[in-house]
Every structure is written in C-alpha cells, then in structure tokens.
Write an enzyme that holds these catalytic residues in place. Structure first.
Site, PDB file in Angstrom:
ATOM      1  N   CYS A 142       8.454   1.214   1.864  1.00  0.00           N
ATOM      2  CA  CYS A 142       7.477   2.298   1.972  1.00  0.00           C
ATOM      3  C   CYS A 142       6.108   1.863   1.475  1.00  0.00           C
ATOM      4  CB  CYS A 142       7.941   3.534   1.210  1.00  0.00           C
ATOM      5  SG  CYS A 142       8.111   3.298  -0.566  1.00  0.00           S
ATOM      6  N   HIS A 198      -9.176   1.707  -1.386  1.00  0.00           N
ATOM      7  CA  HIS A 198      -9.459   2.905  -0.593  1.00  0.00           C
ATOM      8  C   HIS A 198      -9.818   2.544   0.836  1.00  0.00           C
ATOM      9  CE1 HIS A 198     -10.558   5.201  -4.515  1.00  0.00           C
ATOM     10  NE2 HIS A 198      -9.280   5.291  -4.241  1.00  0.00           N
TER      11      HIS A 198
END
Length: 557
Positions: free
Chosen positions: A490, A193
């Site tokens: 990506c 995160h």
C-alpha cells in the site's frame, strides 16, 4: 534531434521519476519567492506586530480558501494542515517576539518561519515533512505584508511543463492537468507533497533533479516520469509527436476496466488508499480499499473524535463498496512524528524512532480500544466484514496483542503494516498470529536505508526500485505464500505500473494506490503473464541499483 530553428542541442537532466507518464512542451518556472527589502526601523511595535499578524492571518485564509476549493481529497487534507500551521499560536508568538526585538513585520515573519522550519527539520519524521510548508507560509505572509501578489503558478496562455526548486501544496492544489503537462522539481523525494499530488492528478513528475530550476522559460523539453529523464532543447515538432503518443496511450489505458489480473488470468486485487468516503467515491473502478488512513479524523483536534463520529465515518466508507470487497482500516498512525495534541505525548529526540503507530497503545491503550470499538460497531451497522491493521508493528508479541484486542471485539480479519525491517524479517512469525500483511514501502524504505523520507539529498536511497527493499518485499510475500495468506503493498511503489509487475512477480497479492493510478497499473499487469512478472522480479532483485533494475525490467518488455 534538437530544434533546428534555434540551433539548440538536446541536454538530458536526470532526477527521480515519481509519477509515470510522458509529456512534452515549453518549460515555465515558478516565480521566485518575495525578496525582503532592507530592514526598516520600528517606531510603533504594537502597530508593527498587528501588521505582521495580519500577514499570517491572510496567508492562513488564502490556504483555507484553496483547501475548500480543492477537488482532490489528498490536496485538501494537505492544505488544511498547512493552514493550521499558519494559525499556530506558537508561530504568532515567535513573530511577536521578533518585532519586540526590533524587526519590522516582513523580517519578523521571515525569521520566525526560518526558526520553526529549522526545528522541524531537526525533529525529523512527520515534522520534517512539514518544513516546506513553512517556506510557503513565509512567502505568502511576507507578500501580504509587502502588498505583493501571492505566489502562484505561471500563466503563459498555453499548456506547459511546470519547473520549480520545490512546490508547496498550495501551489499545486488547483493545477489543471489540461494546462500543466508535467511537474519537475530540484528538491523533493518519492513521498513529498509534489509526488503525492502528481500521482493524484495523474501528471508525469520528476523530483530531485539537479539543475532543473535553471532551465530557461520557453525551452522545449520532454519529461519521462518513469525514467526520471528531462530532455531539453527538443524541437516543437518532436514535442508535438510525444504529446500525441502520450495522449493516445492515456486514452487506451482509460478504456481498461474490470478486476486486476495478469495476461494469463492470475488475480491481483487493485485497491485504493483513502482518507475519507469522498476518496472512495473517486475510485469506483477499484476492488476495495487497501488503506483507509483513519488519522485524518483526528488531525488538528484537541480532543479525540467521539464514538458516534468514528462510527459514522467508518460506516460511510464500508457502504461505499459492495459486500465482500476488502476495506482495510489502518488504526491510528500517530505519535510524536505525527503529533496529535490530545494524546499528550512527550517530545522526543528522534520522533521517527519513538512512540508512533501501534506503540502509542503502550501509553494510551484506551485510544486504540475506542477505535476498534467504533470499527466493530460500524461493521454491525453495515453488515460487513472490515479488515483492520496496525501500523508500526515490530514484533510477533505486538502482533499477537493487537490481534487479541481486535478479535475480542468480533473483528475477524486482522493484519499488520510492514514498515520496520524487523517485522519483514519475521513476517512468517507475524502470520502465525495474523490474517494478512500490508507493506508500507515508504516507511520500510526509510527504516531499511536509514534515510529520512523528506531528505531530498537522499532521494536515491528512498527509490522504491532499490533491490534491498524489493528483497524485503520478497520475504513478506514468501511468508504469505507459505501461510496461504494475502500480502499487499500500500506504499507509493504500488502506483508504478512497471514496478507493479515486479511486485506481483515477488508474490504480492494486492496493490493499493490513488484512484488515478489504477488504470495504468491494471493495464501493465494485463500485458504481462505471471511468468513474465516473475522474470521481472528476478531481474530487479539481481540488479546492483535502482537505475539498473528499472532499465533491466524495461528492456525485458
């Protein structure tokens, strides 16, 4: 050169640079989590249970409040998921059992969260990614029960470098980049995160840095989010000069615009990774969407979104970009490592290696078919040509079946995510059936190096500069070149400006990233010719390890 006034000698700590850029300032550490007081006897179990559950409810409300106030869509999604965990009836039931066994509210919450955290780590994959959320929920709920302030960011009254053992989403969601200069953590990895939010905020960041949490508050330090180096004990004047240079560099990069291309005009599409149309609005300077994570429509639902809900969401994204711009929809990337209750999938011993991504269609083919139907209708409504790709494609047969399903609905641009080594090794065979490939470097790293994406002690194996990973990218790019079909990246690797030159040199035709990462990547490509990118690729492939690869490419200029 150190700080002559304090007599300190510079010391260099090394971690994993996960968000490029330089910053310098005084270090301040996150406050320690609330300490548990000695246990107290429980004389009224019902009242104590109610007290504990109120603590969880207060933590959930605080997380939901922060989610509502989050400007960044990625941060909002993460916080909403964390709030859902705090509201999970299973966690509440676990707390109730602990109180029934004689624990007071604070100790019951602590024990229940610890057990759930351990279970998530054992499960691995997506579950392991949520383990740090339990720490944050525990700290907030215990603080609420004890009447202590909720954990938060220090506020020294001036810009600073935030250092912590680890950072929860709720800690970072409302960070002001004008106040927090950089992020440094002892734990975490390239897909943690902290990494995701640092890139979204455009902050230099270093994770997996041993000893970082021991830096005393007020220490002057310099952070390089590209090299992963933290130099402590520098002088105030030196810190000021580093900040001046970093500010000038940001301003210069911010003035760049236009499509991605190398110095000699070789085109490289710069695309966005998004989860909603709101994300697309933040990236108006990008050339399209390289990854629309459609699973955000499905999270925390007991029933799937309706056909109408899906069509509306997909059409909104398609309308956000000019006609002809690529908009790539990744079909539902879910399964036992990204649980969605309505799927009704059985628990697995090793979820990351089980039924996930396209494999869910083996058991629930109607879910994939419904999603393709909705994308096709959104295309008709908007008069556009969306691209669709499936996650976790492993074999040519899987690619062929997905292509058949998509094309039967009039979807003409069909591709696959390359996340499994088997798919990379047979990229040429996949392209016999498909129109494009998109490399997800996060999962491809995990499966290539047999290292869990969230395992902080293995962060070096997940470094996107690993030469073996780059060799996998090269195989895919060569297959694309031979077939005359595009191959993009990506994964988070695409957001590293220096690594972007390597990827283009390997033959990648597009790079997809967060909106804030686009200007720096555009600038890096504009300063290198295609020949120089190919030279950088050779240097990185020939290096023995990620550190040497970075150093060789950086030295080449």
């Amino acid at each position: 050169m150190g700080d002559p006034a304090s007599g300190t000698t510079p010391e260099t700590l090394r971690g994993l640079g996960i968000s490029p850029g330089r910053a310098a300032g005084r270090v301040y550490r996150m406050a320690a989590p609330p300490l548990l007081p000695p246990p107290t006897p429980v004389t009224d179990p019902a009242a104590e249970t109610a007290r504990a559950l109120r603590g969880l409810e207060q933590a959930a409300r605080e997380l939901a409040r922060r989610a509502e106030g989050a400007a960044d869509p990625a941060a909002r999604d993460i916080l909403e998921a964390e709030a859902a965990i705090a509201e999970d009836p299973m966690l509440a039931e676990s707390v109730e059992r602990r109180v029934a066994s004689g624990l007071d509210a604070a100790h019951a919450i602590d024990a229940a969260c610890a057990d759930h955290r351990a279970a998530l780590l054992v499960a691995g994959g997506y579950f392991a990614e949520r383990a740090s959320d339990l720490d944050d929920i525990r700290n907030r709920a215990v603080a609420a029960v004890l009447g202590l302030p909720m954990p938060g960011i220090p506020a020294p009254g001036h810009p600073f470098i935030l250092v912590a053992e680890d950072l929860a989403p709720a800690d970072t969601v409302n960070l002001d980049p004008d106040t927090v200069l950089a992020l440094v953590t002892e734990k975490g990895g390239p897909t943690s995160h902290t990494a995701i939010l640092a890139r979204a905020l455009g902050l230099p960041a270093v994770v997996a840095c041993p000893g970082a949490a021991g830096i005393p508050d007020g220490t002057w330090a310099a952070v390089d989010g590209g090299t992963g180096e933290i130099v402590t004990g520098i002088g105030e004047a030196e810190a000021g000069e580093i900040q001046r240079q970093a500010r000038a560099e940001r301003e210069r990069i911010g003035r760049t615009s236009g499509p991605g291309r190398t110095a000699d005009g070789h085109p490289v599409k710069l695309l966005l990774n998004i989860g909603s149309a709101a994300d697309a609005e933040a990236g108006v300077d990008a050339e399209g969407v390289g990854l629309f994570r459609t699973e955000f429509l499905y999270l925390d639902r007991r029933t799937p979104p309706t056909h109408e809900e899906q069509v509306a969401a997909y059409a909104e994204v398609l309308r956000a970009f000019p006609a002809g711009a690529p908009v790539v929809f990744r079909t539902l990337d879910a399964g036992t490592d990204k649980p969605l209750p309505f799927l009704g999938l059985a628990e697995e011993v090793n979820p990351a290696l089980g039924v996930r991504g396209l494999r869910v269609a083996r058991l629930r083919p109607e879910v994939l078919d419904a999603q393709l139907d909705a994308i096709a209708e959104a295309a008709r409504e908007t008069g556009t040509t969306p691209w669709v790709m499936a996650p976790m494609v492993t074999t040519p047969a899987e690619a062929a079946d997905f292509a058949r399903r998509a094309r039967a609905r009039g979807l003409s641009r069909v591709g696959a995510m390359i996340e499994v080594p088997a798919a990379a090794l047979h990229a040429d065979r996949l392209l016999d059936r498909l129109d494009f490939l998109s490399i997800g470097t996060n999962d491809l790293s995990q499966y290539t190096f047999a290292a869990d994406r969230q395992h902080g002690d293995l962060a070096d194996l997940l470094d996107p500069w690993q030469p073996a990973l780059l060799r996998m990218v090269e195989l895919c790019a060569e297959a694309g070149r031979a077939a005359g079909r595009p191959v993009g990246v990506c994964g988070e690797a695409a957001a590293d400006p220096l690594l972007a030159t390597v990827l283009v040199g390997l033959g990648v035709t597009s790079l997809s990233m967060s909106a804030r990462s686009v200007p720096a990547v555009r600038d890096a490509l504009a300063r290198h010719t295609l020949a120089e990118c190919r030279r950088n690729a050779e240097l990185a492939l020939d290096a023995p390890d990620p550190e040497a690869a970075r150093a060789a490419v950086r030295a080449a200029g």
